[in-house]
Design a protein around this motif. Sequence first.
Motif, PDB file in Angstrom:
ATOM      1  N   PRO A   1       0.817  -1.213   0.000  1.00  0.00           N
ATOM      2  CA  PRO A   1       0.000   0.000   0.000  1.00  0.00           C
ATOM      3  C   PRO A   1       0.851   1.263   0.000  1.00  0.00           C
ATOM      4  CG  PRO A   1      -0.404  -1.345   1.979  1.00  0.00           C
ATOM      5  CD  PRO A   1       0.658  -2.015   1.191  1.00  0.00           C
ATOM      6  N   VAL A   2       0.272   2.312  -0.561  1.00  0.00           N
ATOM      7  CA  VAL A   2       0.914   3.625  -0.552  1.00  0.00           C
ATOM      8  C   VAL A   2       0.155   4.501   0.439  1.00  0.00           C
ATOM      9  CG1 VAL A   2       1.425   5.706  -1.896  1.00  0.00           C
ATOM     10  CG2 VAL A   2       1.689   3.426  -2.939  1.00  0.00           C
ATOM     11  N   ALA A   3       0.899   5.152   1.326  1.00  0.00           N
ATOM     12  CA  ALA A   3       0.313   6.069   2.299  1.00  0.00           C
ATOM     13  C   ALA A   3       0.823   7.475   2.024  1.00  0.00           C
ATOM     14  CB  ALA A   3       0.685   5.650   3.710  1.00  0.00           C
ATOM     15  N   MET A   4      -0.036   8.451   2.271  1.00  0.00           N
ATOM     16  CA  MET A   4       0.375   9.852   2.215  1.00  0.00           C
ATOM     17  C   MET A   4       0.133  10.446   3.595  1.00  0.00           C
ATOM     18  SD  MET A   4      -0.595  12.888  -0.466  1.00  0.00           S
ATOM     19  CE  MET A   4      -1.953  13.783   0.279  1.00  0.00           C
TER      20      MET A   4
ATOM     21  N   LEU B   1       4.928   6.815  -6.398  1.00  0.00           N
ATOM     22  CA  LEU B   1       4.741   5.583  -5.627  1.00  0.00           C
ATOM     23  C   LEU B   1       3.542   4.737  -6.048  1.00  0.00           C
ATOM     24  CD1 LEU B   1       5.438   7.077  -2.069  1.00  0.00           C
ATOM     25  CD2 LEU B   1       7.047   5.835  -3.558  1.00  0.00           C
ATOM     26  N   GLY B   2       2.603   5.329  -6.746  1.00  0.00           N
ATOM     27  CA  GLY B   2       1.394   4.610  -7.136  1.00  0.00           C
ATOM     28  C   GLY B   2       0.176   5.177  -6.427  1.00  0.00           C
ATOM     29  N   PRO B   3      -0.980   4.577  -6.656  1.00  0.00           N
ATOM     30  CA  PRO B   3      -2.222   5.091  -6.069  1.00  0.00           C
ATOM     31  C   PRO B   3      -2.178   5.081  -4.538  1.00  0.00           C
ATOM     32  CG  PRO B   3      -2.680   3.411  -7.735  1.00  0.00           C
ATOM     33  CD  PRO B   3      -1.200   3.406  -7.511  1.00  0.00           C
ATOM     34  N   ILE B   4      -2.687   6.134  -3.957  1.00  0.00           N
ATOM     35  CA  ILE B   4      -2.689   6.285  -2.507  1.00  0.00           C
ATOM     36  C   ILE B   4      -3.860   5.519  -1.908  1.00  0.00           C
ATOM     37  CG2 ILE B   4      -2.891   7.959  -0.612  1.00  0.00           C
ATOM     38  CD1 ILE B   4      -1.646  10.017  -2.672  1.00  0.00           C
TER      39      ILE B   4
ATOM     40  N   LEU C   1      -9.306  23.104   7.072  1.00  0.00           N
ATOM     41  CA  LEU C   1      -9.342  23.026   5.612  1.00  0.00           C
ATOM     42  C   LEU C   1      -8.242  22.122   5.062  1.00  0.00           C
ATOM     43  CD1 LEU C   1     -10.173  26.695   4.588  1.00  0.00           C
ATOM     44  CD2 LEU C   1     -11.672  24.690   4.539  1.00  0.00           C
ATOM     45  N   GLY C   2      -7.107  22.041   5.751  1.00  0.00           N
ATOM     46  CA  GLY C   2      -6.036  21.152   5.291  1.00  0.00           C
ATOM     47  C   GLY C   2      -6.483  19.710   5.204  1.00  0.00           C
ATOM     48  N   THR C   3      -7.227  19.251   6.183  1.00  0.00           N
ATOM     49  CA  THR C   3      -7.755  17.885   6.152  1.00  0.00           C
ATOM     50  C   THR C   3      -8.758  17.736   5.018  1.00  0.00           C
ATOM     51  OG1 THR C   3      -7.354  17.511   8.492  1.00  0.00           O
ATOM     52  CG2 THR C   3      -9.070  16.171   7.473  1.00  0.00           C
ATOM     53  N   TYR C   4      -9.643  18.707   4.864  1.00  0.00           N
ATOM     54  CA  TYR C   4     -10.606  18.692   3.761  1.00  0.00           C
ATOM     55  C   TYR C   4      -9.887  18.637   2.416  1.00  0.00           C
ATOM     56  CZ  TYR C   4     -13.785  20.707   0.301  1.00  0.00           C
ATOM     57  OH  TYR C   4     -14.507  20.947  -0.839  1.00  0.00           O
ATOM     58  N   HIS C   5      -8.868  19.482   2.239  1.00  0.00           N
ATOM     59  CA  HIS C   5      -8.138  19.513   0.972  1.00  0.00           C
ATOM     60  C   HIS C   5      -7.467  18.175   0.679  1.00  0.00           C
ATOM     61  CE1 HIS C   5      -7.712  24.159   1.370  1.00  0.00           C
ATOM     62  NE2 HIS C   5      -8.886  23.816   0.890  1.00  0.00           N
ATOM     63  N   ALA C   6      -6.846  17.583   1.699  1.00  0.00           N
ATOM     64  CA  ALA C   6      -6.168  16.301   1.498  1.00  0.00           C
ATOM     65  C   ALA C   6      -7.173  15.201   1.146  1.00  0.00           C
ATOM     66  CB  ALA C   6      -5.365  15.922   2.746  1.00  0.00           C
ATOM     67  N   CYS C   7      -8.272  15.140   1.859  1.00  0.00           N
ATOM     68  CA  CYS C   7      -9.302  14.135   1.553  1.00  0.00           C
ATOM     69  C   CYS C   7      -9.851  14.329   0.153  1.00  0.00           C
ATOM     70  CB  CYS C   7     -10.428  14.178   2.573  1.00  0.00           C
ATOM     71  SG  CYS C   7      -9.978  13.628   4.226  1.00  0.00           S
ATOM     72  N   ARG C   8     -10.143  15.564  -0.184  1.00  0.00           N
ATOM     73  CA  ARG C   8     -10.690  15.864  -1.504  1.00  0.00           C
ATOM     74  C   ARG C   8      -9.705  15.485  -2.619  1.00  0.00           C
ATOM     75  NH1 ARG C   8     -13.866  21.094  -3.728  1.00  0.00           N
ATOM     76  NH2 ARG C   8     -13.331  20.757  -5.901  1.00  0.00           N
ATOM     77  N   ALA C   9      -8.418  15.692  -2.384  1.00  0.00           N
ATOM     78  CA  ALA C   9      -7.416  15.380  -3.394  1.00  0.00           C
ATOM     79  C   ALA C   9      -7.182  13.874  -3.530  1.00  0.00           C
ATOM     80  CB  ALA C   9      -6.105  16.084  -3.071  1.00  0.00           C
ATOM     81  N   VAL C  10      -7.233  13.145  -2.423  1.00  0.00           N
ATOM     82  CA  VAL C  10      -6.890  11.712  -2.442  1.00  0.00           C
ATOM     83  C   VAL C  10      -8.078  10.831  -2.816  1.00  0.00           C
ATOM     84  CG1 VAL C  10      -6.175   9.779  -0.968  1.00  0.00           C
ATOM     85  CG2 VAL C  10      -4.941  11.944  -0.871  1.00  0.00           C
ATOM     86  N   LEU C  11      -9.271  11.166  -2.361  1.00  0.00           N
ATOM     87  CA  LEU C  11     -10.427  10.263  -2.529  1.00  0.00           C
ATOM     88  C   LEU C  11     -10.742   9.871  -3.977  1.00  0.00           C
ATOM     89  CD1 LEU C  11     -12.891  11.426   0.240  1.00  0.00           C
ATOM     90  CD2 LEU C  11     -11.782   9.201   0.008  1.00  0.00           C
ATOM     91  N   PRO C  12     -10.641  10.750  -4.966  1.00  0.00           N
ATOM     92  CA  PRO C  12     -10.962  10.293  -6.320  1.00  0.00           C
ATOM     93  C   PRO C  12     -10.100   9.137  -6.817  1.00  0.00           C
ATOM     94  CG  PRO C  12     -10.950  12.681  -6.247  1.00  0.00           C
ATOM     95  CD  PRO C  12     -10.412  12.185  -4.911  1.00  0.00           C
ATOM     96  N   GLY C  13      -8.870   9.021  -6.288  1.00  0.00           N
ATOM     97  CA  GLY C  13      -7.971   7.952  -6.722  1.00  0.00           C
ATOM     98  C   GLY C  13      -8.262   6.659  -6.008  1.00  0.00           C
TER      99      GLY C  13
END
Length: 128
Positions: A9-12, A81-84, A116-128
């Motif tokens: 797995p890939v973690a961010m 690294l690949g999909p998160i 907002l940082g948590t929101y931004h990270a979730c929003r950026a990662v979830l589509p993948g």
Amino acid sequence: MRPAGDLSPVAMVTGAGGTLGAAVASALAERGCAVGLVSHRTAGSAHMLASSLPTPSVVVSADVSDLLGVERATQEVTDALGPIGVLVTCAAVRQDGLLMAQDAGAWTRTISVNLLGTYHACRAVLPG
């Protein structure tokens, strides 16, 4: 770059240059995750951490209060690294003070990073 066929797995981790983020990133690497280390002001610490991890890692600089910056960082981690599959948001600021005495700019920065940082990270990662 990870070896072909590596399915770990890939973690961010945001805030990876801080104490909590570094501990989380280390624990994830010990469990076999490749780790994308996202850091804003402490990229030097994140680079030192990356060199000590037992799994592949990449360090990306981003301010989590900036959605476009987080989207760019997410893409850089994915490209390297690949999909998160795991996201841990540890980026935070702390500017304590009595409400009546606290500077409005400091309060805005706290909300921008911590919420907002948590929101931004979730929003950026979830589509993948």
